[in-house]
Write a protein that holds these residues in place. Structure first.
Motif, PDB file in Angstrom:
ATOM      1  N   GLY A  16      79.554  54.650  57.909  1.00 41.25           N
ATOM      2  CA  GLY A  16      79.240  54.220  56.555  1.00 41.25           C
ATOM      3  C   GLY A  16      80.483  53.888  55.751  1.00 41.25           C
ATOM      4  O   GLY A  16      81.571  54.392  56.018  1.00 41.25           O
ATOM      5  N   SER A  17      80.295  53.032  54.750  1.00 39.77           N
ATOM      6  CA  SER A  17      81.344  52.674  53.806  1.00 39.77           C
ATOM      7  C   SER A  17      80.702  52.576  52.433  1.00 39.77           C
ATOM      8  O   SER A  17      79.552  52.163  52.303  1.00 39.77           O
ATOM      9  N   PHE A  20      81.141  49.090  45.638  1.00 39.03           N
ATOM     10  CA  PHE A  20      80.729  49.016  44.239  1.00 39.03           C
ATOM     11  C   PHE A  20      80.421  47.556  43.954  1.00 39.03           C
ATOM     12  O   PHE A  20      81.312  46.706  43.974  1.00 39.03           O
ATOM     13  N   VAL A  21      79.135  47.241  43.746  1.00 38.02           N
ATOM     14  CA  VAL A  21      78.693  45.860  43.571  1.00 38.02           C
ATOM     15  C   VAL A  21      77.803  45.783  42.335  1.00 38.02           C
ATOM     16  O   VAL A  21      76.817  46.532  42.230  1.00 38.02           O
ATOM     17  N   ASP A  22      78.125  44.898  41.421  1.00 35.41           N
ATOM     18  CA  ASP A  22      77.324  44.716  40.206  1.00 35.41           C
ATOM     19  C   ASP A  22      77.006  46.050  39.529  1.00 35.41           C
ATOM     20  O   ASP A  22      75.854  46.347  39.207  1.00 35.41           O
ATOM     21  N   GLU A  23      78.036  46.871  39.360  1.00 38.59           N
ATOM     22  CA  GLU A  23      77.931  48.161  38.674  1.00 38.59           C
ATOM     23  C   GLU A  23      77.030  49.173  39.391  1.00 38.59           C
ATOM     24  O   GLU A  23      76.508  50.091  38.773  1.00 38.59           O
ATOM     25  N   GLN A  24      76.854  48.996  40.687  1.00 41.59           N
ATOM     26  CA  GLN A  24      76.059  49.934  41.478  1.00 41.59           C
ATOM     27  C   GLN A  24      76.862  50.359  42.700  1.00 41.59           C
ATOM     28  O   GLN A  24      77.539  49.539  43.316  1.00 41.59           O
ATOM     29  N   GLN A  25      76.758  51.650  43.040  1.00 39.64           N
ATOM     30  CA  GLN A  25      77.395  52.142  44.261  1.00 39.64           C
ATOM     31  C   GLN A  25      76.415  52.035  45.412  1.00 39.64           C
ATOM     32  O   GLN A  25      75.301  52.568  45.339  1.00 39.64           O
ATOM     33  N   LEU A  26      76.841  51.367  46.471  1.00 44.76           N
ATOM     34  CA  LEU A  26      76.036  51.186  47.661  1.00 44.76           C
ATOM     35  C   LEU A  26      76.688  51.895  48.836  1.00 44.76           C
ATOM     36  O   LEU A  26      77.911  52.045  48.876  1.00 44.76           O
ATOM     37  N   ALA A  27      75.875  52.310  49.779  1.00 44.15           N
ATOM     38  CA  ALA A  27      76.354  52.827  51.055  1.00 44.15           C
ATOM     39  C   ALA A  27      76.016  51.765  52.098  1.00 44.15           C
ATOM     40  O   ALA A  27      74.853  51.387  52.247  1.00 44.15           O
ATOM     41  N   LEU A  28      77.029  51.265  52.781  1.00 47.43           N
ATOM     42  CA  LEU A  28      76.849  50.245  53.806  1.00 47.43           C
ATOM     43  C   LEU A  28      77.011  50.890  55.168  1.00 47.43           C
ATOM     44  O   LEU A  28      77.999  51.590  55.411  1.00 47.43           O
ATOM     45  N   PHE A  29      76.062  50.647  56.063  1.00 51.09           N
ATOM     46  CA  PHE A  29      76.133  51.187  57.408  1.00 51.09           C
ATOM     47  C   PHE A  29      76.159  50.030  58.389  1.00 51.09           C
ATOM     48  O   PHE A  29      75.184  49.296  58.524  1.00 51.09           O
ATOM     49  N   TYR A  30      77.308  49.858  59.055  1.00 54.43           N
ATOM     50  CA  TYR A  30      77.534  48.768  59.989  1.00 54.43           C
ATOM     51  C   TYR A  30      77.211  49.270  61.399  1.00 54.43           C
ATOM     52  O   TYR A  30      77.926  50.088  61.957  1.00 54.43           O
ATOM     53  N   LEU A  31      76.076  48.784  61.924  1.00 58.14           N
ATOM     54  CA  LEU A  31      75.599  49.187  63.243  1.00 58.14           C
ATOM     55  C   LEU A  31      75.492  47.953  64.142  1.00 58.14           C
ATOM     56  O   LEU A  31      74.414  47.370  64.285  1.00 58.14           O
TER      57      LEU A  31
END
Length: 112
Positions: A16-17, A20-31
């Motif tokens: 996971g990484s 911060f996009v458009d004032e939102q924190q996202l968790a990205l999971f590259y599988l």
């Protein structure tokens, strides 16, 4: 609205990484071993009350890809954001796509 987030080499495979996009924190999971390849869900753990989902361990429960929160270990489905252990708790999810080596995210939250 589609927003460019990062390049492929900025993500760690099978991990996971946070973004911060458009004032939102996202968790990205590259599988890369999975057809969809990148899942984007909210980084806020509503049970542990912290931005930590991107630090969770990815796995599978009953055939559903999920991430375990590093705080209290609840599991959230990567495709839907639903908490497996606690009904009614769900993280937001976003659609992703690769455009060449660039990762783009559709910032209108998906309905699940």
């Amino acid at each position: 609205m589609w927003t460019k987030v990062c390049h492929r080499e900025q993500l760690t495979p099978e991990s996971g990484s946070a973004a911060f996009v458009d004032e939102q924190q996202l968790a990205l999971f590259y599988l890369p071993s999975v057809q969809e390849q990148v899942f984007a869900i909210g980084n806020w753990d509503p049970i542990g009350k912290a931005y930590v989902i991107s630090r969770g361990i990815v796995g599978d429960i009953a055939g559903q890809l999920c991430v375990a929160s590093p705080l209290y270990k609840q599991h959230f489905q990567l495709a839907t954001g639903e908490c497996i252990e606690q009904e009614g708790i769900q993280l937001p999810v976003w659609q992703t796509q690769w455009r060449g080596e660039e990762l783009w995210i559709h910032m209108n939250q998906e309905s699940t």
